[in-house]
Scaffold this active site. Sequence first.
Site, PDB file in Angstrom:
ATOM      1  N   MET A  47     -62.455   9.333  22.325  1.00 24.12           N
ATOM      2  CA  MET A  47     -61.760   8.539  22.012  1.00 24.12           C
ATOM      3  C   MET A  47     -60.213   8.117  22.555  1.00 24.12           C
ATOM      4  O   MET A  47     -59.804   9.203  23.342  1.00 24.12           O
ATOM      5  CB  MET A  47     -61.342   8.117  20.656  1.00 24.12           C
ATOM      6  CG  MET A  47     -61.980   7.708  19.249  1.00 24.12           C
ATOM      7  SD  MET A  47     -62.944   6.292  19.484  1.00 24.12           S
ATOM      8  CE  MET A  47     -63.977   6.355  18.172  1.00 24.12           C
ATOM      9  N   CYS A  48     -59.831   6.550  23.215  1.00 27.37           N
ATOM     10  CA  CYS A  48     -58.651   6.507  23.864  1.00 27.37           C
ATOM     11  C   CYS A  48     -57.533   7.080  23.125  1.00 27.37           C
ATOM     12  O   CYS A  48     -57.216   7.112  22.244  1.00 27.37           O
ATOM     13  CB  CYS A  48     -58.780   5.027  24.636  1.00 27.37           C
ATOM     14  SG  CYS A  48     -60.460   4.675  25.148  1.00 27.37           S
ATOM     15  N   ARG A  49     -56.634   6.534  24.236  1.00 26.95           N
ATOM     16  CA  ARG A  49     -55.515   7.515  23.896  1.00 26.95           C
ATOM     17  C   ARG A  49     -54.627   6.230  24.099  1.00 26.95           C
ATOM     18  O   ARG A  49     -54.625   5.595  25.469  1.00 26.95           O
ATOM     19  CB  ARG A  49     -54.690   7.945  24.623  1.00 26.95           C
ATOM     20  CG  ARG A  49     -55.295  10.071  23.944  1.00 26.95           C
ATOM     21  CD  ARG A  49     -55.478  10.476  22.900  1.00 26.95           C
ATOM     22  NE  ARG A  49     -55.788   9.657  21.560  1.00 26.95           N
ATOM     23  CZ  ARG A  49     -55.724  10.071  20.133  1.00 26.95           C
ATOM     24  NH1 ARG A  49     -54.639  10.632  19.672  1.00 26.95           N
ATOM     25  NH2 ARG A  49     -57.095   8.782  19.168  1.00 26.95           N
TER      26      ARG A  49
END
Length: 272
Positions: free
Chosen positions: A1-3
Amino acid sequence: MCRWAAYCGEPLFLEDIVSSPAHSLIAQSHSAVEARTATNGDGFGVAWYGERETPGLYRDVLPAWSDCNLKSIARQIRSRLFLAHVRAATFGSTRRDNCHPFVNGRWSFMHNGQIENFAQLRRPLENMLPDELYAARTGTTDSELIFLLAMHFGLESVPLLAFREAIAFIERLAIHFGLGADVRFTAAFSDGEKLYAVRYATNEVAPTLYASPIGTGGYCLVSEPLDSNRANWMSIPEQSAVVMSPDGLEVSVFETGTIKATISEKVLLAAM
């Protein structure tokens, strides 16, 4: 997952969020603590609002920690509203057009999450776009497609309702094809005046989102806190929408109603 991280308020240097804090966005690109993986090295991007109506945009496929230009830009640019993102790819190759944020006119958008069974849903979802929005699609990610669907559903005039309708349409389409309807969606978007965010998941397990005051009269929204003092950070509840403006921060309920309606239909049919 991205930040990701976003800011709205009195003009602030990008570095105050992107690179300077102990757990800055650049630090999260290689040492995230609330994501599935610690590394978010599949590119990065920043969209910021200045003197013009449309935002500036800088994206690249390099990991954020290894791009010296990003640190230099973050040190020099000051903005009243900006979005910054580091990517961990789920759909779409590592190329600049697939890096967040995405921009269309005055609107910018970035996302952490995914559409379940996107490979099977991609074509019918793209077919939903009118010609001008289909032509505006330059990448291959589910994130950009959600953004363009929201443009189609009225983002210019009813921002939160447009994303509610876009996500509900995706859920209904997945159900129609007999597929899983799980949408995970923690996103930020802006027209340059207000900063909006949504934390939502079909299965009520949404990627994290936090808010905190920062600087002089400003607020930031982040995937995970920028420091170790958790007392400074408010966790935004799942199934929530956030609106930030010069008047402050508002949090409201965000639900599509799709899954509940489908369950009710099944119960009704079983009783007949």
